[in-house]
Design a protein around this motif. Sequence first.
Motif: not given
Length: 193
Positions: A140-149, A166-168
């Motif tokens: 569960s990524p945080e908002v603003g965390e770098k996108f990890d494919p 980054t994750v929105v």
Amino acid sequence: MEEKRVHQAAPEDTGPHANSTQTQPTAPEPQSDAEAEQEMQANVETALTQAQAHIAELKEDFLRAKAETENLRRRTQEDLAKAHKFAIERFAEYLLPVVDSLEAALGCESDDVAKVRDGVELTLRQLNSAFDKGRVIVISPEVGEKFDPHRHQAIATIPAEQAPNTVVTVLQKGYLIADRVLRPALVTVCQAK
């Protein structure tokens, strides 16, 4: 008076000038070609017999090693199958209390929304506990965390006031099991400006 003569034996001389009357080792008599060939044939047959015995011993060792390897491979496959079987059994045991709670909730005739909510929260805690015991980890990524494919799946890219890639928003949580992605988290990603 008669003189007695004592005959004293002369010490043996073993030097280079020794008496030639001593026995000298005799050189073997030359063998005939037939005798030499028979002796050579006997030596070859002895060597062949020894080589064949050694080959038979090596063959027996090889067959024994091959059988041991095959038995080890079979036992390893059986152990692996058992490990998979028992791993799923253990995880199923962790899930049984969750099933019990859900069945109890279905049997409840209460109109009290607060009680139903408390029951659902309890069931969710039991499920998360089962996941922890089974080594299932929530992504569960945080908002603003770098996108990890490798762990996230981007559904869309949208403009936002944050760094690009980054994750929105997180639309659906993902899950890992033993560091392997079971399901990636569904996310929207900030597009590059």
